[in-house]
Design an enzyme around this catalytic site. Structure first.
Site, PDB file in Angstrom:
ATOM      1  N   THR A 214       0.806  -1.222   0.000  1.00  0.00           N
ATOM      2  CA  THR A 214       0.000   0.000   0.000  1.00  0.00           C
ATOM      3  C   THR A 214       0.845   1.280   0.000  1.00  0.00           C
ATOM      4  O   THR A 214       0.306   2.367   0.170  1.00  0.00           O
ATOM      5  CB  THR A 214      -0.927   0.029   1.227  1.00  0.00           C
ATOM      6  N   SER A 217       3.547   5.105   4.762  1.00  0.00           N
ATOM      7  CA  SER A 217       4.489   6.049   5.358  1.00  0.00           C
ATOM      8  C   SER A 217       4.382   5.949   6.875  1.00  0.00           C
ATOM      9  O   SER A 217       3.304   5.670   7.408  1.00  0.00           O
ATOM     10  CB  SER A 217       4.192   7.488   4.933  1.00  0.00           C
ATOM     11  N   GLY A 218       5.480   6.197   7.548  1.00  0.00           N
ATOM     12  CA  GLY A 218       5.494   6.152   9.002  1.00  0.00           C
ATOM     13  C   GLY A 218       5.668   7.533   9.598  1.00  0.00           C
ATOM     14  O   GLY A 218       5.999   8.497   8.904  1.00  0.00           O
ATOM     15  N   TYR A 472      -3.002  15.879   6.391  1.00  0.00           N
ATOM     16  CA  TYR A 472      -3.811  14.769   6.908  1.00  0.00           C
ATOM     17  C   TYR A 472      -5.052  15.354   7.573  1.00  0.00           C
ATOM     18  O   TYR A 472      -4.959  15.990   8.617  1.00  0.00           O
ATOM     19  CB  TYR A 472      -2.968  13.991   7.912  1.00  0.00           C
TER      20      TYR A 472
END
Length: 564
Positions: A214, A217-218, A472
């Protein structure tokens, strides 16, 4: 790893609570008109679900049992329901309602690559559908079988492939099986003095293979990179054999096959192993809290940090609505906390001229040697000061670090009280971020007004890059009287996603495409880009056996072609 709840996020017995957050109840009542004092809704009981019968032909059953052992082939109804979907808000609403038009006919748990190969070969021979399953955390509709699928559907749970196989210390590369969950991966690496450094929100319940499939990202991607940067080598079981991508640092061998697998969501094969970057455990790690007078000031500071000689591990700044929500989730304050908070508020207003209603909270992280961290803090401190910000110390950062994996539990809490909450994230160049934030906020608020509901939208910047950053967004609302939660959710979600692509941003920064975002894919990558993907999937998987319908494609060949 124990499977998550069939109806919600995380493990049974673990849940979000407002009881230790004295300001939260009043805040949510004010913002969306919801009293969270007690639950008013609940999912159906498992025994109330109408679960479709499993249809597993005897020949396929025997072949799968021979491949993995009969004890690792499950047709248990609970197991099948757990593996039927991911954890998007759409998934949760439908699960709680008992809306189960199609669930896997069996869950298969191979132990190694040879068993994965045998499972896929058996599925191809029986013309069955194969859906790879890591931790089940997808929020993009990447795991659900198509409702019209008439062929047997197998969920291939990769959780038994969970070992770090080898560490090349000289190259700082680790060979790792793809089914390993985040915590177990870090445990194995930490024991040898290393870290992977990849910490998405779903860390405790997601796997390396899922991150790769997928393009995850962290939270520390500013230092360690996104999963696409961290993944060098791959082993993938495909219909034509095992695909091997060697872990070279760079290559000019035509279009990148490695990149084709990244973000492929199971359409090209089952990822069994990856060779990934690892780093020595840092000597020192700190996350500090900062305050900025406005979100635009915070964006400008993050942009300058990204362009500077500073090397941070976390760069995050919340807009004013998210900052206010964060403050409302604080636990009860001690007398000393209250004194310090009042002193800080007075200083911000009188000495700095802050409007507390516009103030924005930021977190910046630092890792490395003592000297490196000290120098990075100095560089960043000067930049923050130039944009009117101030450092408020380590306590907020420590709290953020402790609670960073708890956020997904809030969706279940709100669903239990009749409200919907979800997220949408994007990425855009620095020059467009302010417009994306402004116009997306306007689009979401217009959608709330269209529905006649009071909604709340908040946003933070994260994952800074040379040319731009991720935004976000989180939103919540109570459906209108008599309104359908899922239908009204779609109005808000579509307004937000359309605002992304209309303003030059991507449809998703790290939550993938699946079925949830596929309608915007052509606007994101153009019609020829979609045709390239279709040709790639059709050429690799001509029978449409590998997770059909995800990213591109509709009902799949099962609806129009006879079984082979």
């Amino acid at each position: 790893m124990t499977a998550m709840k069939w109806w919600g996020w995380g493990l049974d017995g673990v849940a979000f609570t407002h009881e230790d957050k004295p300001e939260l109840r009043g805040f949510i009542r004010e913002k969306i008109g919801l009293d969270i004092g007690q639950a008013t809704a609940a999912p159906l009981g498992f025994d109330e679900l109408a679960i479709p019968d499993a249809h597993l032909p005897d020949g396929l059953r025997a072949a799968l049992a021979g491949a993995v052992g009969s004890e690792h082939l499950s047709v248990d109804p609970l197991d099948r329901v757990v593996h039927a979907r991911g954890k998007s808000i759409r998934d949760l609403i439908r699960q709680r309602r008992g809306d189960l038009p199609r669930v896997p006919d069996a869950v298969v748990r191979p132990a190694d690559e040879a068993q994965v190969t045998a499972v896929l070969q058996a599925a191809l021979e029986a013309d069955a559908v194969v859906i790879p399953f890591g931790g089940g955390t997808s929020i993009s509709g990447s795991l659900e079988p198509e409702a019209t699928e008439t062929r047997p559907v197998l969920s291939v749970d990769m959780g038994r492939l969970d070992q770090v196989l080898e560490i090349d210390a000289a190259s700082r590369l680790a060979r790792v099986q793809a089914g390993v969950f985040g915590p177990h991966l870090e445990e194995q690496l930490n024991a040898q003095g290393y870290t992977f450094g990849h910490f998405p929100d779903s860390f405790t319940h997601s796997t390396l293979g899922g991150w790769i499939a997928t393009r995850s990202s962290g939270m520390q991607s500013d230092r360690y990179g996104d999963i696409a940067d961290m993944t060098r080598g791959l082993r993938v079981v495909t219909p034509s054999g095992t695909l091997v991508v060697r872990p070279v640092p760079s290559t000019s061998t035509g279009p990148s096959v490695r990149e084709m697998i990244l973000g492929s969501e199971g359409r090209l094969g089952l990822i069994t192993e990856a060779t990934v970057h690892v780093r020595p455990l840092p000597q020192r790690r700190e996350i500090l809290g900062y305050l900025f007078p406005t979100f635009d000031a915070g964006l400008a500071a993050m942009r300058e940090i990204a362009a500077s000689e500073a090397s941070v591990s976390v760069s995050r700044v919340s807009d004013a609505p998210e900052t206010q929500f964060s403050f409302a989730t604080r636990k009860a304050s001690t007398r000393m906390d209250k004194v310090q908070s009042k002193a800080l508020t007075t200083f911000l207003q009188r000495a700095k001229g802050f409007d507390l209603g516009s103030m924005c909270l930021s977190f910046l992280g630092y890792e490395g040697s003592d000297g490196h961290v000290t120098e990075q803090r100095r560089i960043v401190g000067r930049i923050v000061g130039r944009h009117g910000g101030i450092c408020i110390g380590t306590s907020p950062g420590q709290l953020y670090d402790q609670k960073k994996f708890d956020t997904p539990y809030i969706r279940d809490f709100l669903l239990d009280r009749g409200a919907a909450a979800d997220v949408s994230e994007t990425a855009a160049p620095w020059s467009q971020l302010e417009a994306v934030h402004r116009n997306t906020s306007a689009a979401a608020n217009a959608a709330f007004a269209q529905l006649g509901v009071t909604g709340y939208l908040m946003c933070h910047l994260s994952h800074s890059y040379h040319a731009g950053a991720c935004l976000y967004f989180t939103f919540a609302f109570v459906p209108s009287p008599g309104g359908d939660m899922l239908e009204e959710y779609d109005v808000v979600k579509q307004a937000i996603q359309q605002a992304f692509v209309d303003n030059g941003a991507t449809l998703s920064h790290h939550h993938a495409v699946g079925t949830e975002h596929s309608q915007w894919l052509e606007e994101d990558i153009s019609a020829p880009g979609v045709r390239l993907l279709e040709a790639l999937f059709d050429g690799t998987d001509p029978g449409a056996n590998l997770n059909p319908g995800k990213l591109v494609g509709g009902a799949g060949r099962a609806a129009t072609e006879p079984a082979r």
